[in-house]
Scaffold this active site. Structure first.
Site, PDB file in Angstrom:
ATOM      1  N   ASP A 154       0.821  -1.207   0.000  1.00 42.14           N
ATOM      2  CA  ASP A 154       0.000   0.000   0.000  1.00 42.14           C
ATOM      3  C   ASP A 154       0.859   1.262   0.000  1.00 42.14           C
ATOM      4  O   ASP A 154       2.090   1.204   0.183  1.00 42.14           O
ATOM      5  CB  ASP A 154      -0.951   0.004   1.212  1.00 42.14           C
TER       6      ASP A 154
ATOM      7  N   ASN B 275      -7.560  -2.898  14.242  1.00 41.89           N
ATOM      8  CA  ASN B 275      -8.936  -3.152  13.792  1.00 41.89           C
ATOM      9  C   ASN B 275      -9.014  -4.367  12.858  1.00 41.89           C
ATOM     10  O   ASN B 275     -10.052  -4.617  12.256  1.00 41.89           O
ATOM     11  CB  ASN B 275      -9.507  -1.907  13.092  1.00 41.89           C
TER      12      ASN B 275
ATOM     13  N   HIS C  80      -7.253  -4.805  10.079  1.00 45.10           N
ATOM     14  CA  HIS C  80      -6.977  -4.562   8.657  1.00 45.10           C
ATOM     15  C   HIS C  80      -5.680  -5.254   8.220  1.00 45.10           C
ATOM     16  O   HIS C  80      -4.773  -5.482   9.029  1.00 45.10           O
ATOM     17  CB  HIS C  80      -6.972  -3.055   8.314  1.00 45.10           C
TER      18      HIS C  80
ATOM     19  N   GLU D 101      -9.693  -1.950   5.278  1.00 46.84           N
ATOM     20  CA  GLU D 101     -10.308  -1.642   6.559  1.00 46.84           C
ATOM     21  C   GLU D 101     -11.556  -2.504   6.768  1.00 46.84           C
ATOM     22  O   GLU D 101     -12.142  -2.992   5.791  1.00 46.84           O
ATOM     23  CB  GLU D 101     -10.703  -0.154   6.577  1.00 46.84           C
TER      24      GLU D 101
HETATM   25  P1  PGA Z   1       2.270  -1.830  12.621  1.00 46.45           P
HETATM   26  O1  PGA Z   1       1.051  -1.668  11.620  1.00 46.45           O
HETATM   27  O2  PGA Z   1       3.142  -2.884  12.059  1.00 46.45           O
HETATM   28  O3  PGA Z   1       2.924  -0.477  12.626  1.00 46.45           O
HETATM   29  O4  PGA Z   1       1.696  -2.198  13.949  1.00 46.45           O
HETATM   30  C1  PGA Z   1       0.463  -2.784  11.068  1.00 46.45           C
HETATM   31  C2  PGA Z   1      -0.724  -2.377  10.244  1.00 46.45           C
HETATM   32  O5  PGA Z   1      -1.367  -1.364  10.549  1.00 46.45           O
HETATM   33  O6  PGA Z   1      -1.030  -3.084   9.284  1.00 46.45           O
END
Ligand code: PGA
Length: 240
Positions: free
Chosen positions: A67, A136, A138, A143
């Site tokens: 992304d 959450n 995702h 999302e």
């Molecule tokens: P993080 O984020 O590795 O910084 O915890 C993971 C994500 O939001 O997919």
């Protein structure tokens, strides 16, 4: 879905780097799906260490990132383009032409998304996709919502993601939109490795492993993948 529980993030990084190294050695022209965020940083450090020790070369490796933020200059310190170069690409022998990161500033986001999926197909598909997971649930920036997404698309970020990622941005300047591989793009990967550490991920990990498969927890779709491995620490595993 295979779940491996570790004591520390360092142990996860070694295990994850082992999985990637094995592929890169066996198939030097492999296609990697890569992730940003805090979760993969130690794995990238471990891969750089192995490259520096002469155990690994990225000379023929192709990469596709999950992304990228929209409306953020590519060279912004918070772009995923910058992240990937600072945390991995600048330190190994990968060729820039083999690096694929979505252009979050493309005038036609749909065309950019379609071209990205087509480039993945043309490269032969992703051999291993690395994932983090949001609090959450995702994956990428897919999302929680009512239906699982298909290919790469432009997404409006949720308040929960904005809250989690705003720590990196000054003055509420975090972008509200991103381009992300869709759930189907991710699920097409031959192998998927997800990393999660810390208490904050415990609910999402519980829903991913023990919950129903639902777009309300996008990562739960991994239950249906034939070769998905979750590398998690004890804190993230505490509700299992
Ligand atoms: P993080 O984020 O590795 O910084 O915890 C993971 C994500 O939001 O997919």
């Amino acid at each position: 879905m295979e779940v491996r529980i570790f004591n520390t993030a360092d142990e996860i990084a070694v295990a994850c780097a082992d999985i990637f190294s094995e592929l890169i050695i066996k198939k030097p022209e492999c296609v990697l799906g890569l992730a940003t965020g805090a979760s993969p940083v130690k794995t990238y450090n471990e891969l750089i260490k192995r490259y520096n020790n002469g155990k690994l070369s990225f000379k023929e490796v192709k990469t596709f990132n999950l992304d990228e933020y929209c409306d953020l200059p590519r060279d912004d310190k918070n772009s995923y383009y910058t992240f990937m170069h600072e945390n991995l690409f600048n330190s190994v022998d990968i060729k820039e032409e083999n690096v694929h990161i979505l252009d979050g500033n493309a005038a036609d986001a749909d065309a950019e998304a379609k071209a990205f999926d087509a480039a993945i197909d043309k490269a032969g598909g992703i051999d291993i996709q690395l994932l983090g997971i949001g609090t959450n649930g995702h994956i990428g920036f897919n999302e929680p919502c009512d239906t699982f997404s298909d290919g790469t698309f432009k997404v409006k970020l949720t308040d929960s993601t904005i809250k989690s990622n705003s720590i990196y941005f000054e003055n509420d300047s975090m972008p509200r939109y991103a381009l992300t591989m869709g759930i189907n793009s991710i699920m097409k990967a031959k192998k998927i490795v997800l990393i999660a550490t810390g208490d904050a991920k415990a609910d999402a990990i519980k829903a991913t492993i023990d919950g129903e498969v639902t777009p309300n927890c996008p990562a739960s779709i991994l239950q249906k993948h034939p070769d998905a491995i979750l590398l998690i620490d004890k804190a993230a595993a505490k509700l299992l």
